[in-house]
Design a protein around this motif. Structure first.
Motif, PDB file in Angstrom:
ATOM      1  N   ALA A 142      -5.164  -2.838  -6.046  1.00 18.31           N
ATOM      2  CA  ALA A 142      -6.058  -2.723  -4.538  1.00 18.31           C
ATOM      3  C   ALA A 142      -7.185  -3.830  -4.633  1.00 18.31           C
ATOM      4  N   LEU A 180      -3.061   2.808   6.103  1.00 21.01           N
ATOM      5  CA  LEU A 180      -3.756   2.260   4.681  1.00 21.01           C
ATOM      6  C   LEU A 180      -4.866   3.556   4.292  1.00 21.01           C
ATOM      7  N   GLU A 185      -4.062   6.278   1.447  1.00 26.59           N
ATOM      8  CA  GLU A 185      -4.141   5.553   0.106  1.00 26.59           C
ATOM      9  C   GLU A 185      -5.420   5.134  -0.352  1.00 26.59           C
ATOM     10  N   TRP A 186      -6.087   4.399   0.516  1.00 24.57           N
ATOM     11  CA  TRP A 186      -7.480   3.599   0.104  1.00 24.57           C
ATOM     12  C   TRP A 186      -8.631   4.915  -0.014  1.00 24.57           C
ATOM     13  N   THR A 197       0.904  -1.084  -0.007  1.00 25.90           N
ATOM     14  CA  THR A 197      -0.011   0.033   0.124  1.00 25.90           C
ATOM     15  C   THR A 197       0.942   1.426  -0.001  1.00 25.90           C
TER      16      THR A 197
END
Length: 526
Positions: free
Chosen positions: A160, A199, A202-203, A121
């Motif tokens: 992803a 995380l 980025e997610w 990630t």
């Protein structure tokens, strides 16, 4: 959720740092670029890239002494993706075009090695999203084929989609250890707060770019167990947590932690998510304040031989442990960023004190580079306490002079000290931080230059570094070279701002992510 008052910590902080008021209290920072220093860092980047591209590309990492390669990050070209955003901010278009041509060819469906959700990630997903953000906004004038640019986001989404299986657990807390071909979990029973809590930036950004809420929801659900920790033993001090959480129910299984490896970037991302979008992530801000205030109240430590230095202790339950790591030296920069973001100079002042402490770990060694792990004896604890031992006899002389002793002398091309110099400079405009960063870069450049690139070294307190490990980490491109460049470069949209005009926030791998409000991409994901 409990929101703590910032004002109470301000008095504590100001009492800790009875030094002359820093420049940012009296004037807006003025920045002085140094073109020749910026160019010197760009030259080191080019040397590193040329060696990697000749001997290791498209593998992950260069072994510069033997001119070989390593596939330590699944064989997807980690150094190329980690170098992408740095090449962009340096406007090194030849390298940008080489990476841009490569990205569509990466096969994120296949690898023969275990996949780390966390490392993948922050390096790959963060690197791709950052490059997309940079190319589609500040660098729209650079001629990139639309199909190549679109491929960056497609590849981020493809990656992803393969990683999503990690969150398929009873609680939604992800398994950090995965296998592909096909994607599946590794069977872990616990995960750590850094590998859960690093995380969400980025997610969430991927959701905002693709208009697909699923990515954000997965990461934010996992994060929710850290924002509201259970049981109580998982939060030994308000806002400061244990390390490991069960995948079955999201419950903490220990109460040991610190601002070092395994926990560090959870705290880092709390304030960075608020900077990314203050409307959606106000709770993250409150949790950062809680952690910051408890760190100031409970963890501050001064060595017996150098009470002028300030470090943060680690903890086991409520018992402190007086050691720290190069990894933890990002904390000065994080407190500074928190102070700037929250309009609270006391946090910034405390961050500057932490920066001074980490600076001392560099100036004391034979190479002028700080060690991987160091320890000290706390000045306020009983000197005969079992958790507060004196320096070993063979380290006593060094400790008397330096205020710490070295327990692991490796330097693996880590960025955290230079990173904190960068934040200190952007907050204050004080050129001494540029001088410290330049001195650190010169020492690393001199000591770690090896063969076709730069290598980690074995002992920072031995002349010449005590030998090479023959490994050039991908984060050398993403972090060390980027921060070393930015502190001397001209102002730009991606630079950290002291006046609340930030257009980007840096992920833990130093990839600049466009903040949601900067171009109207905020989404109501919950």
């Amino acid at each position: 959720m409990r929101s703590l008052s910032v004002g109470g910590s301000a008095a504590v902080l100001l009492g800790l740092a009875a030094a002359a008021p820093p420049p940012h209290k009296h004037r807006a920072p003025h920045y002085a670029a140094s073109q020749w220093r910026a160019d010197a860092v760009k030259k080191a980047f080019q040397v590193s890239w040329d060696g990697y591209y000749k001997y290791a590309f498209p593998h992950d990492s260069l072994r510069p002494v033997t001119n070989r390669y390593a596939d330590d990050r699944n064989g997807w070209g980690a150094s190329a993706v980690d170098a992408f955003s740095t090449a962009l901010v340096m406007e090194n278009w030849d390298v940008v075009d080489q990476i841009l041509e490569y990205v569509p060819t990466i096969d994120f469906d296949n690898t023969t090695t275990e996949v780390s959700l966390f490392e993948t990630t922050i390096r790959y997903l963060g690197g791709l999203v950052s490059a997309y953000d940079l190319i589609t906004s500040p660098f729209t004038a650079h001629s990139c084929k639309t199909s190549d640019v679109d491929a960056i986001l497609r590849q981020a989404t493809r990656l992803a989609d393969n990683l999503k299986v990690a969150f398929d657990t009873p609680s939604g807390v992800p398994d950090n250890n995965l296998y592909f071909n096909p994607p599946r979990k590794g069977g872990s029973t616990t995960n750590g707060i850094a590998t859960i809590g690093t995380l969400v930036l980025e997610w969430t950004r991927l959701s905002d770019l693709t208009d697909d809420a699923e990515y954000a929801k997965l990461a934010q659900k996992a994060e929710s167990y850290l924002l509201r920790p259970q049981p109580e033993s998982g939060e030994p001090f308000p806002g400061l947590l244990g390390t490991n959480v069960r995948l079955s129910d999201g419950q903490f299984v220990d109460s040991n932690g610190g601002w070092g490896g395994g926990t560090d970037s959870f705290y880092e991302y709390l304030i960075k998510m608020y900077l990314y979008d203050p409307e959606r992530f106000a709770e993250y801000k409150d949790r950062w304040i809680a952690a910051a205030d408890s760190s100031i109240k409970y963890l501050v430590s001064h060595p017996t031989t150098r009470p002028d230095l300030t470090f943060l202790a680690m903890w086991q339950g409520k018992e402190l442990r007086f050691f720290s790591e190069h990894l933890a030296c990002f904390n000065g920069g994080n407190f500074i960023l928190g102070g700037l973001t929250l309009n609270e100079p006391a946090y910034t002042d405390f961050g500057l004190a932490l920066v001074d402490g980490c600076h001392a770990t560099y100036t004391a060694t034979a190479t002028g580079i700080g060690p991987e792990i160091f320890a000290w004896q706390d000045a306020r604890q009983p000197l005969n306490a079992t958790n507060n031992p004196p320096a070993p006899a063979d380290h006593a002389g060094f400790y008397n002079a330096s205020g710490f002793w070295i327990t692991n002398g490796n330097y693996v091309l880590r960025p955290e000290v230079i990173e904190s110099y960068y934040y200190a400079y952007r907050a204050t405009g004080d050129t001494k931080y540029q001088e410290w960063a330049w001195e650190a870069f010169e020492r690393v450049n001199r000591t770690c230059r090896a063969g076709s690139g730069y290598s980690s070294i074995r002992d920072v307190n031995q002349p010449g570094g005590g030998g090479f490990h023959d490994f050039q980490e991908s984060f050398w491109f993403a972090e060390v070279l980027k921060y070393s460049y930015l502190i001397h470069a001209e102002d730009a949209p991606w630079q950290v701002k002291a006046d609340h005009t930030n257009q980007f926030v840096y992920n833990t791998e130093a990839h600049p992510i466009r903040v949601a409000g900067a171009w109207g991409t905020a989404k109501p994901w919950r």
